[in-house]
Design an enzyme around this catalytic site. Sequence first.
Site, PDB file in Angstrom:
ATOM      1  N   ARG A  27     -80.470  24.375  65.675  1.00 37.04           N
ATOM      2  CA  ARG A  27     -80.375  25.833  65.793  1.00 37.04           C
ATOM      3  C   ARG A  27     -79.449  26.454  64.743  1.00 37.04           C
ATOM      4  NH1 ARG A  27     -82.229  27.678  70.754  1.00 37.04           N
ATOM      5  NH2 ARG A  27     -80.995  29.572  70.544  1.00 37.04           N
ATOM      6  N   TRP A  75     -75.209  29.322  63.051  1.00 39.50           N
ATOM      7  CA  TRP A  75     -76.047  29.778  61.940  1.00 39.50           C
ATOM      8  C   TRP A  75     -75.492  31.145  61.602  1.00 39.50           C
ATOM      9  CZ3 TRP A  75     -79.498  33.789  60.762  1.00 39.50           C
ATOM     10  CH2 TRP A  75     -80.317  33.559  59.653  1.00 39.50           C
ATOM     11  N   ASN A 101     -74.006  33.352  70.741  1.00 38.95           N
ATOM     12  CA  ASN A 101     -75.253  33.280  69.979  1.00 38.95           C
ATOM     13  C   ASN A 101     -75.896  34.650  70.075  1.00 38.95           C
ATOM     14  OD1 ASN A 101     -77.830  32.724  68.966  1.00 38.95           O
ATOM     15  ND2 ASN A 101     -78.536  31.827  70.883  1.00 38.95           N
ATOM     16  N   GLU A 486     -99.358  27.517  54.796  1.00 42.24           N
ATOM     17  CA  GLU A 486     -98.512  26.614  55.573  1.00 42.24           C
ATOM     18  C   GLU A 486     -98.008  25.444  54.710  1.00 42.24           C
ATOM     19  OE1 GLU A 486     -96.939  26.776  58.149  1.00 42.24           O
ATOM     20  OE2 GLU A 486     -96.560  24.741  58.829  1.00 42.24           O
ATOM     21  N   LYS A 490     -94.086  24.682  54.005  1.00 40.18           N
ATOM     22  CA  LYS A 490     -93.448  23.387  54.317  1.00 40.18           C
ATOM     23  C   LYS A 490     -92.666  22.881  53.104  1.00 40.18           C
ATOM     24  CE  LYS A 490     -93.476  23.310  57.667  1.00 40.18           C
ATOM     25  NZ  LYS A 490     -93.957  24.267  58.536  1.00 40.18           N
ATOM     26  N   GLU A 493     -89.520  25.011  52.420  1.00 45.67           N
ATOM     27  CA  GLU A 493     -88.498  24.846  53.453  1.00 45.67           C
ATOM     28  C   GLU A 493     -87.665  23.586  53.256  1.00 45.67           C
ATOM     29  OE1 GLU A 493     -89.970  26.628  57.684  1.00 45.67           O
ATOM     30  OE2 GLU A 493     -91.107  24.946  56.930  1.00 45.67           O
ATOM     31  N   HIS A 509    -106.796  36.435  39.788  1.00 45.02           N
ATOM     32  CA  HIS A 509    -106.261  37.796  39.661  1.00 45.02           C
ATOM     33  C   HIS A 509    -104.755  37.786  39.407  1.00 45.02           C
ATOM     34  CE1 HIS A 509    -110.117  39.386  40.743  1.00 45.02           C
ATOM     35  NE2 HIS A 509    -110.149  38.602  41.810  1.00 45.02           N
ATOM     36  N   LYS A 608     -84.052  26.685  63.371  1.00 41.07           N
ATOM     37  CA  LYS A 608     -85.320  26.449  64.054  1.00 41.07           C
ATOM     38  C   LYS A 608     -85.770  27.674  64.827  1.00 41.07           C
ATOM     39  CE  LYS A 608     -88.476  23.634  65.748  1.00 41.07           C
ATOM     40  NZ  LYS A 608     -89.493  23.627  64.716  1.00 41.07           N
TER      41      LYS A 608
HETATM   42  C1  G6P Z   1     -88.213  29.864  62.102  1.00 42.31           C
HETATM   43  C2  G6P Z   1     -88.579  28.402  61.980  1.00 42.31           C
HETATM   44  C3  G6P Z   1     -90.069  28.270  61.644  1.00 42.31           C
HETATM   45  C4  G6P Z   1     -90.900  28.988  62.706  1.00 42.31           C
HETATM   46  C5  G6P Z   1     -90.488  30.454  62.850  1.00 42.31           C
HETATM   47  C6  G6P Z   1     -91.133  31.102  64.066  1.00 42.31           C
HETATM   48  O1  G6P Z   1     -88.308  30.473  60.858  1.00 42.31           O
HETATM   49  O2  G6P Z   1     -87.802  27.767  60.972  1.00 42.31           O
HETATM   50  O3  G6P Z   1     -90.418  26.905  61.620  1.00 42.31           O
HETATM   51  O4  G6P Z   1     -92.249  28.914  62.363  1.00 42.31           O
HETATM   52  O5  G6P Z   1     -89.067  30.547  63.046  1.00 42.31           O
HETATM   53  O6  G6P Z   1     -90.654  30.466  65.207  1.00 42.31           O
HETATM   54  P1  G6P Z   1     -91.360  30.439  66.615  1.00 42.31           P
HETATM   55  O7  G6P Z   1     -90.446  29.649  67.477  1.00 42.31           O
HETATM   56  O8  G6P Z   1     -91.452  31.878  67.071  1.00 42.31           O
HETATM   57  O9  G6P Z   1     -92.689  29.832  66.443  1.00 42.31           O
END
Ligand code: G6P
Length: 613
Positions: A27, A75, A101, A486, A490, A493, A509, A608
């Site tokens: 988190r 975070w 948090n 996607e 990945k 990230e 384009h 996350k």
């Molecule tokens: C964060 C995570 C991503 C995730 C996104 C949406 O950015 O790092 O991996 O896709 O949140 O999260 P959720 O829990 O709503 O799918």
Amino acid sequence: MCGIVGYIGNKQAYPILIKGLHRLEYRGYDSAGIALLDDDTNLHVYKTQGKVANLEAFCKDKNISGTIGIAHTRWATHGEPNDVNAHPHYSQSENLALIHNGIIENYITLKQMLIDKGYTFVSQTDTEVLVQFVEYVKNENNLSLYEAVHQALTQVVGAYAIAVIEKGNPNVLIAARKGSPLIIGIGEDDFFLGSDASPIVEYTKDVIYLEEESIVQITRGQKDIVIKNLDNVDLKQNIQKIQIDLSEIEKGGFPHFMLKEIFEQPKSLLMCMNGRVERQNVVLSGIRENIEKFRNTNRIIITACGTSWHAGIIGKYLFESFCKIPVQIEVASEFRYRHPVVRKSDILIAISQSGETADTIAAMELAKKQGTFIYGICNVVGSSVARLTDSGTYTHAGPEIGVASTKAFTTQVAVLTMMALTIGKELGTIDDATYHRISKELSQIPQKIESILSHAERIEKVSKVFTYARNFMYLGRGYNYAVALEGALKLKEISYIHAEGYPAAEMKHGPIALVDEDMPIVVIAPKFGIYDKIVSNVQELKARNGRIIAIVSEGDDRIAKIADYSIEIPDVEECLTPLLTVIPLQLLSYYIATAKGRDVDQPRNLAKSVTVE
Ligand code: G6P
């Protein structure tokens, strides 16, 4: 986005808190800290910048003991990641310690008021303002800790999950939540706090998922917990059983959670489809029970963030093909602020792995105000998204811990496919033969993923060639356009290589200007309708010396000839290809990132679960 752990009971708190922090580190990992009351009821705070391991090293030679404590992994939002801004924060007198948090939106006003009263601040955080404010309210009105937290929170604007302890008060742990998740674990003679169930599951399966705007007093030795809302009304204690096992939140022999979760996809898809896809049929009770809503709607709006948004794009293609309902796909953070037209007659589908993403929740609340029917696709049972929906389908992927989402994506796409098939069948917009054929093929997807995973070594070899790259391009069409997005996400990230996903034909384009002999281009090109056009796209790229990695159908002999490297996926219905084509892309990112020595489970700057705007 920040993890919270707490303990009160008769065991030593420190090992429980540290273990809990490790479990919640996904988190946020900018800093970590711990506060405990020792046996003389003195309050101690230990905190350091960086990961939980740094905190452990820092605490190693200290004689830490105590049976009540709180802990936090951060975070950063307000104030850079450093020791001073790390939680827990002390109040002015150092009698209180608090972890948080969320975001206190009116912290500047509160801080100025406290400065005018002579309070001083050491950090740049909104959290320090909150703990000082609690102390101010407590002292001004001569209140108990519980009363002070309650009164302070009625004047706070923002989102929070907090836990507070007080010097000289070893029997009381106070916690509260609004907008950020918090769970209480109920042990034999002790209690646990967690942002999710992972720090709790080892000790007890009995938990209370706190309602929005709850304030809690846990008292040592008392079975009954006080739980009230901000209006001081008692809330009922709904004890539920945690549905996860310890083994699910451990690495199980894999070097990283991400790799474990990639390899888990056949199993997570089986769990997701269990009892739902059988004998060439799909049974999705959330849809069946609400089929009239889908019959009568003119429009579906899908909203989500990140990887879940990519799954949503595939959902749009599925629903429009098989249900003939117009679908709008919306990034939640844009949708919530751009004054969108949302009608009562619309259906909003919210997709979220964690069920705690602040923007997705805000988008749902916006639609709820219009009386729109809300359907959720969510992984975490009992999460805020799950609770806000009128109906929905859990993905049942099991806990996803790697920050980069993998099994959440494939299970979300599987749920969207099951939804499209069920709605299409009920509304008569899909013919029987197609419905049965796709249902059957869907049930075979786990084996097909197994077969791709069995060639992981080949993908690892290919990945080694491309660790030099500073940019990557991902191209796909139709259902695989979202897979291109996607795949690029990945790679960004976890490897920190810049990558862009594009619809293959759009490349000419603009992005084609970037192509030269240094540019790797991943082309997702299973053999379907517009395959010929993709072959032309690939030829255009090759003519400009691009280095092509192609994801192709088994036995492909056209693109494979032009591409530098090709990776095959088993034959499958076109609408199901994303469930297979995404697997090599997940592995490619993983292997490139590990070859570059990146921390794939905890990539820099990411979290996350993004519980702030
Ligand atoms: C964060 C995570 C991503 C995730 C996104 C949406 O950015 O790092 O991996 O896709 O949140 O999260 P959720 O829990 O709503 O799918």
